[in-house]
Design a protein around this motif. Structure first.
Motif, PDB file in Angstrom:
ATOM      1  N   LEU A 121       0.779  -1.306   0.058  1.00 56.95           N
ATOM      2  CA  LEU A 121       0.002  -0.061  -0.227  1.00 56.95           C
ATOM      3  C   LEU A 121       0.745   1.306   0.071  1.00 56.95           C
ATOM      4  N   TRP A 122       1.965   1.224   0.853  1.00 52.68           N
ATOM      5  CA  TRP A 122       2.852   2.200   0.726  1.00 52.68           C
ATOM      6  C   TRP A 122       3.590   2.455  -0.787  1.00 52.68           C
ATOM      7  N   ALA A 123       4.026   1.531  -1.147  1.00 57.09           N
ATOM      8  CA  ALA A 123       4.520   1.474  -2.619  1.00 57.09           C
ATOM      9  C   ALA A 123       3.509   2.226  -3.554  1.00 57.09           C
ATOM     10  N   GLU A 124       2.181   2.004  -3.536  1.00 61.60           N
ATOM     11  CA  GLU A 124       1.156   2.572  -4.261  1.00 61.60           C
ATOM     12  C   GLU A 124       1.187   4.073  -3.953  1.00 61.60           C
ATOM     13  N   ASP A 125       1.067   4.443  -2.675  1.00 58.01           N
ATOM     14  CA  ASP A 125       1.098   5.783  -2.039  1.00 58.01           C
ATOM     15  C   ASP A 125       2.194   6.493  -2.714  1.00 58.01           C
ATOM     16  N   LEU A 126       3.661   5.997  -2.658  1.00 57.01           N
ATOM     17  CA  LEU A 126       4.576   6.818  -3.302  1.00 57.01           C
ATOM     18  C   LEU A 126       4.500   6.859  -4.655  1.00 57.01           C
ATOM     19  N   ARG A 127       4.114   6.122  -5.376  1.00 50.02           N
ATOM     20  CA  ARG A 127       3.827   6.188  -6.885  1.00 50.02           C
ATOM     21  C   ARG A 127       2.605   7.383  -7.175  1.00 50.02           C
ATOM     22  N   ARG A 128       1.707   7.172  -6.347  1.00 48.44           N
ATOM     23  CA  ARG A 128       0.619   8.334  -6.597  1.00 48.44           C
ATOM     24  C   ARG A 128       1.136   9.639  -6.451  1.00 48.44           C
ATOM     25  N   SER A 129       2.261   9.887  -5.577  1.00 51.98           N
ATOM     26  CA  SER A 129       2.708  11.259  -5.353  1.00 51.98           C
ATOM     27  C   SER A 129       4.000  11.403  -6.169  1.00 51.98           C
ATOM     28  N   GLY A 130       4.201  10.472  -7.034  1.00 55.24           N
ATOM     29  CA  GLY A 130       5.437  10.629  -8.031  1.00 55.24           C
ATOM     30  C   GLY A 130       6.626  10.639  -7.539  1.00 55.24           C
ATOM     31  N   ARG A 131       6.637   9.879  -6.167  1.00 51.85           N
ATOM     32  CA  ARG A 131       7.888   9.627  -5.845  1.00 51.85           C
ATOM     33  C   ARG A 131       8.464   8.183  -6.086  1.00 51.85           C
ATOM     34  N   GLN A 132       9.867   7.823  -6.196  1.00 52.79           N
ATOM     35  CA  GLN A 132      10.290   6.560  -6.727  1.00 52.79           C
ATOM     36  C   GLN A 132      10.203   5.654  -5.324  1.00 52.79           C
TER      37      GLN A 132
END
Length: 390
Positions: A343-354
């Motif tokens: 879930l945190w990986a998806e959150d990072l992708r949503r915000s444009g972070r690697q």
């Protein structure tokens, strides 16, 4: 004959600065990649000289037995008392609008029942390093995968990250739950090469078995203990070297169950620290929590020293062959933590972070909570606290 595990780097970037020793292997270029290779050699010790002197050898260790960190009995917790899905509530999965969509997780264990309805629509890529086939006759791997991403079964929610549609499954343990480090290391290397966001495993090096085997072969107990410890340390070094190598574009977050060796039901003093390889540098170890009255505490079996904790008792998930079953163990806690990491990986992708290991570890550790956990406990018992969804 002794089975030895040899680590090499086919790219040539990693090398031994001092050829006469097997210590100190390092990359020539810290930013360059690596192409590691695990070889298994059946040779008498008398013929090791040529192997050790090979210029491309980075590390060498006797193979060591491995043991599944499986389900533990809990006399005080009956299946009928289990509240299905309590772990999903505790980690915030039911409150989050994230599902893990777009992520990729790798699980190392006893395989998977890929035909279980919990994995309907999931693209499963499988690899068997045991020779027994990817099918899960043990059931442990199926239960673990169900907690990570399982779809609802007969109207019951079991999975944390139900939007994950790609799963890597590397069978690192035979169906009886007893294997060898060569299978684990090869399974881990395969998983790394697939470029997942997260790798999770629930097994440990079994030095007690090695000592017993060697004494049965006539070794004095002191020598058998020393030899088992040598194999243990050597395999841990190889694993840590693999963790340090740049095999894929970004390093995955590696998570391991902290182990179920403690026996606090006998005495509060009967506890131990993280099992290896979860104790390796670069691994985020996960311990278990259980409801004890109105407080959360580690169950009697969960080892001390986790980096994080998660629900690990009374966990209802997929049963190999169909339906659901209830299991207890730090492996069940690992399933929750891996799902939350997705879930945190998806959150990072949503915000444009690697998405990479450091960012995921920071999110998990920074947002873990001690709320509801017995305040008398030390961080040694629960780490940063209960993992929490974004």
């Amino acid at each position: 004959m002794t089975r030895f595990i040899a680590l090499r780097d086919r790219s040539g970037n990693w090398h031994r600065p001092a050829p006469a020793t097997l210590r100190g292997a390092a990359p020539r270029d810290a930013e360059a990649g690596a192409d590691p290779e695990i070889d298994v050699l059946d040779v008498p010790i008398s013929q090791l000289r040529d192997v050790i002197n090979a210029s491309d050898l980075l590390a060498l260790a006797p193979a060591v037995a491995t043991r599944l960190i499986g389900s533990e009995p809990l006399d005080e917790l009956r299946d009928g008392d289990t509240v299905a899905g309590w772990g999903l509530e505790a980690v915030g999965a039911k409150r989050s609008d994230l599902t893990g969509a777009g992520g990729r997780v790798a699980l190392l264990g006893t395989g998977i029942d890929a035909h279980h309805p919990a994995f309907h629509g999931v693209q499963i890529e499988a690899h068997d390093s045991t020779g027994s086939g990817i099918e899960d006759a043990n059931g442990h791997g199926t239960h673990l995968a169900g907690t990570v991403l399982g779809r609802d079964v007969e109207g019951l929610r079991i999975g944390v990250a139900r939007g994950l549609d790609r799963l890597l499954v590397a069978k690192a343990m035979p169906d009886d739950g007893h294997g060898s480090s060569e299978s684990f290391l090869r399974a881990f290397l395969w998983a790394m090469r697939q470029g997942p966001d997260i790798i999770g495993f629930s097994l440990c090096f079994d030095t007690a078995f090695e000592i017993e085997r060697l004494t049965e072969d006539g070794f004095p107990l002191t020598l058998a203990t020393a030899a088992a410890q040598t194999a243990y340390r050597g395999n841990l070094r190889i694993f840590e070297m693999l963790l340090a190598m740049k095999v894929a574009a970004t390093a995955p977050l590696v998570m391991g169950a902290v182990g179920d060796d403690s026996r606090r039901m006998v005495s509060p003093l009967f506890e131990t620290g993280p099992a290896a390889p979860a104790a390796a540098r670069g691994v985020l170890s996960v311990g278990a929590l259980i409801h004890d009255g109105d407080m959360l505490r580690p169950p009697v079996f969960s080892n001390a020293g986790p980096a994080l904790s998660a629900p690990g008792a009374g966990i209802v998930s997929a049963r190999a062959g169909g339906g659901v079953r209830t299991l207890h163990g730090t492996a069940m806690a690992l399933g929750h933590a891996v799902g939350i990491a997705a879930l945190w990986a998806e959150d990072l992708r949503r915000s444009g972070r690697q998405v990479h290991a450091e960012a995921l570890a920071a999110a998990l550790l920074g947002h873990a909570t001690l709320q509801g956990i017995d305040p008398a406990l030390f961080s040694l018992n629960v780490g940063a606290g209960m993992v929490q969804a974004p």
